[in-house]
Design a protein around this motif. Structure first.
Motif, PDB file in Angstrom:
ATOM      1  N   THR A 228       0.949  -1.471   0.052  1.00 36.66           N
ATOM      2  CA  THR A 228      -0.077  -0.104   0.022  1.00 36.66           C
ATOM      3  C   THR A 228       0.817   1.323   0.042  1.00 36.66           C
ATOM      4  OG1 THR A 228      -0.217  -0.001   2.463  1.00 36.66           O
ATOM      5  CG2 THR A 228      -1.963  -1.072   1.181  1.00 36.66           C
ATOM      6  N   SER A 229       2.098   1.199  -0.128  1.00 32.81           N
ATOM      7  CA  SER A 229       3.009   2.298   0.063  1.00 32.81           C
ATOM      8  C   SER A 229       2.765   3.041  -1.350  1.00 32.81           C
ATOM      9  CB  SER A 229       4.312   2.006  -0.051  1.00 32.81           C
ATOM     10  OG  SER A 229       5.405   3.011  -0.338  1.00 32.81           O
ATOM     11  N   PRO A 230       2.404   4.410  -1.281  1.00 29.69           N
ATOM     12  CA  PRO A 230       2.235   5.106  -2.502  1.00 29.69           C
ATOM     13  C   PRO A 230       3.397   5.170  -3.396  1.00 29.69           C
ATOM     14  CG  PRO A 230       1.466   6.378  -0.588  1.00 29.69           C
ATOM     15  CD  PRO A 230       2.327   5.204  -0.113  1.00 29.69           C
ATOM     16  N   ALA A 231       4.579   5.216  -2.894  1.00 34.10           N
ATOM     17  CA  ALA A 231       5.727   5.458  -3.938  1.00 34.10           C
ATOM     18  C   ALA A 231       6.003   3.892  -4.262  1.00 34.10           C
ATOM     19  CB  ALA A 231       6.990   5.838  -3.019  1.00 34.10           C
ATOM     20  N   ALA A 232       5.727   2.796  -3.554  1.00 35.85           N
ATOM     21  CA  ALA A 232       6.073   1.433  -3.993  1.00 35.85           C
ATOM     22  C   ALA A 232       5.090   0.901  -4.850  1.00 35.85           C
ATOM     23  CB  ALA A 232       6.284   0.722  -2.767  1.00 35.85           C
ATOM     24  N   CYS A 233       3.868   1.308  -5.062  1.00 36.23           N
ATOM     25  CA  CYS A 233       3.078   1.181  -5.930  1.00 36.23           C
ATOM     26  C   CYS A 233       2.987   1.807  -7.228  1.00 36.23           C
ATOM     27  CB  CYS A 233       1.599   1.452  -5.492  1.00 36.23           C
ATOM     28  SG  CYS A 233       1.199   0.460  -3.901  1.00 36.23           S
ATOM     29  N   TRP A 234       3.933   2.706  -7.244  1.00 29.82           N
ATOM     30  CA  TRP A 234       4.144   3.386  -8.731  1.00 29.82           C
ATOM     31  C   TRP A 234       4.843   2.235  -9.871  1.00 29.82           C
ATOM     32  CZ3 TRP A 234       5.669   8.783  -7.278  1.00 29.82           C
ATOM     33  CH2 TRP A 234       4.531   9.639  -6.536  1.00 29.82           C
ATOM     34  N   SER A 235       4.219   2.032 -10.889  1.00 31.54           N
ATOM     35  CA  SER A 235       4.970   0.908 -11.877  1.00 31.54           C
ATOM     36  C   SER A 235       6.230   1.440 -12.264  1.00 31.54           C
ATOM     37  CB  SER A 235       3.813   0.619 -12.869  1.00 31.54           C
ATOM     38  OG  SER A 235       3.613   1.865 -13.634  1.00 31.54           O
ATOM     39  N   TRP A 236       6.377   2.702 -12.295  1.00 27.10           N
ATOM     40  CA  TRP A 236       7.628   3.293 -13.094  1.00 27.10           C
ATOM     41  C   TRP A 236       8.790   3.401 -11.887  1.00 27.10           C
ATOM     42  CZ3 TRP A 236       9.265   7.828 -10.817  1.00 27.10           C
ATOM     43  CH2 TRP A 236       8.480   8.571 -10.155  1.00 27.10           C
ATOM     44  N   VAL A 237       8.550   2.993 -10.770  1.00 21.02           N
ATOM     45  CA  VAL A 237       9.671   3.026  -9.817  1.00 21.02           C
ATOM     46  C   VAL A 237      10.278   1.651  -9.732  1.00 21.02           C
ATOM     47  CG1 VAL A 237      10.092   3.203  -7.189  1.00 21.02           C
ATOM     48  CG2 VAL A 237       8.545   4.914  -8.438  1.00 21.02           C
ATOM     49  N   ARG A 238      11.615   1.650 -10.163  1.00 22.72           N
ATOM     50  CA  ARG A 238      12.066   0.298 -10.054  1.00 22.72           C
ATOM     51  C   ARG A 238      13.382   0.155  -8.805  1.00 22.72           C
ATOM     52  NH1 ARG A 238      12.801  -2.133 -15.429  1.00 22.72           N
ATOM     53  NH2 ARG A 238      11.386  -1.099 -16.869  1.00 22.72           N
ATOM     54  N   HIS A 239      13.661   1.420  -8.457  1.00 22.62           N
ATOM     55  CA  HIS A 239      14.252   1.436  -7.141  1.00 22.62           C
ATOM     56  C   HIS A 239      13.955   2.502  -6.087  1.00 22.62           C
ATOM     57  CE1 HIS A 239      16.947  -0.429 -10.134  1.00 22.62           C
ATOM     58  NE2 HIS A 239      17.336  -1.023  -9.084  1.00 22.62           N
ATOM     59  N   LEU A 240      13.645   2.247  -5.101  1.00 15.86           N
ATOM     60  CA  LEU A 240      12.950   2.990  -3.851  1.00 15.86           C
ATOM     61  C   LEU A 240      13.913   3.208  -2.739  1.00 15.86           C
ATOM     62  CD1 LEU A 240      10.411   4.688  -3.488  1.00 15.86           C
ATOM     63  CD2 LEU A 240       9.372   2.756  -2.267  1.00 15.86           C
ATOM     64  N   PRO A 241      14.530   4.424  -2.493  1.00 17.39           N
ATOM     65  CA  PRO A 241      15.357   4.505  -1.354  1.00 17.39           C
ATOM     66  C   PRO A 241      14.319   4.547  -0.115  1.00 17.39           C
ATOM     67  CG  PRO A 241      15.861   6.307  -2.777  1.00 17.39           C
ATOM     68  CD  PRO A 241      14.570   5.485  -3.396  1.00 17.39           C
ATOM     69  N   VAL A 242      14.805   3.701   0.798  1.00 16.96           N
ATOM     70  CA  VAL A 242      13.877   3.659   2.205  1.00 16.96           C
ATOM     71  C   VAL A 242      14.517   4.417   3.339  1.00 16.96           C
ATOM     72  CG1 VAL A 242      13.092   2.015   3.773  1.00 16.96           C
ATOM     73  CG2 VAL A 242      13.444   1.201   1.380  1.00 16.96           C
ATOM     74  N   THR A 243      13.723   4.996   3.945  1.00 16.39           N
ATOM     75  CA  THR A 243      14.146   6.164   5.036  1.00 16.39           C
ATOM     76  C   THR A 243      13.488   5.632   6.378  1.00 16.39           C
ATOM     77  OG1 THR A 243      12.379   7.553   4.844  1.00 16.39           O
ATOM     78  CG2 THR A 243      14.429   7.943   3.517  1.00 16.39           C
ATOM     79  N   VAL A 244      13.957   6.092   7.487  1.00 19.44           N
ATOM     80  CA  VAL A 244      13.407   6.080   8.696  1.00 19.44           C
ATOM     81  C   VAL A 244      13.422   7.482   9.454  1.00 19.44           C
ATOM     82  CG1 VAL A 244      15.780   5.615   9.970  1.00 19.44           C
ATOM     83  CG2 VAL A 244      13.470   4.522  10.964  1.00 19.44           C
ATOM     84  N   GLY A 245      12.451   7.594   9.996  1.00 18.85           N
ATOM     85  CA  GLY A 245      12.257   8.776  11.035  1.00 18.85           C
ATOM     86  C   GLY A 245      12.291  10.118   9.937  1.00 18.85           C
ATOM     87  N   ASP A 246      13.187  11.016  10.204  1.00 21.38           N
ATOM     88  CA  ASP A 246      13.283  12.289   9.584  1.00 21.38           C
ATOM     89  C   ASP A 246      13.936  12.019   8.310  1.00 21.38           C
ATOM     90  OD1 ASP A 246      12.390  14.539  10.009  1.00 21.38           O
ATOM     91  OD2 ASP A 246      14.055  15.378  11.298  1.00 21.38           O
TER      92      ASP A 246
END
Length: 124
Positions: free
Chosen positions: A87-105
């Protein structure tokens, strides 16, 4: 399941002022499809993908003369480690092949790839 359960904590970074040749070497050495681009303070400013490298080298006469910043995607989406990969908005975009993952700030902690997300989907 959360992104923290599947992301890869071994994000490979490159400085915004490095050249394309350095990016190519770093990507090849680490065997990754994308590099996170950081500024002088080590803050995430963008992403430089394998596709960016191909496009950039096709246009450049000498990769050592062109900066990564000229071909970086600066409007990079990120996802928090606590997000659900389905359900992550960014992870659901089909054109995103690599997604940086963050925590907190927005502290960069890793990367999740489309391949990682598809593996989770196939497993479920």
């Amino acid at each position: 399941m959360k992104l923290k359960d599947i992301y890869r904590p071994d994000t490979v970074t490159i400085d915004v002022d490095d050249d394309l040749a350095a990016a190519a070497r770093r990507r090849e050495l680490a065997q990754v499809g994308a590099l996170t681009v950081v500024d002088e303070a080590g803050q995430l400013v963008g992403i430089f993908t394998e596709r960016d490298l191909v496009r950039a080298t096709a246009r450049a006469t000498d990769p050592a003369d062109v900066l990564v910043s000229a071909h970086t995607s600066f409007r990079t989406e990120t996802a928090d480690v606590e997000e659900d990969p389905e359900t992550s908005p960014a992870a659901c975009w089909s054109w995103v092949r690599h997604l940086p993952v963050t925590v907190g700030d927005d502290q960069l902690v890793g990367m999740v790839s489309m391949r990682d997300l598809l593996a989770v989907e196939a497993w479920m």
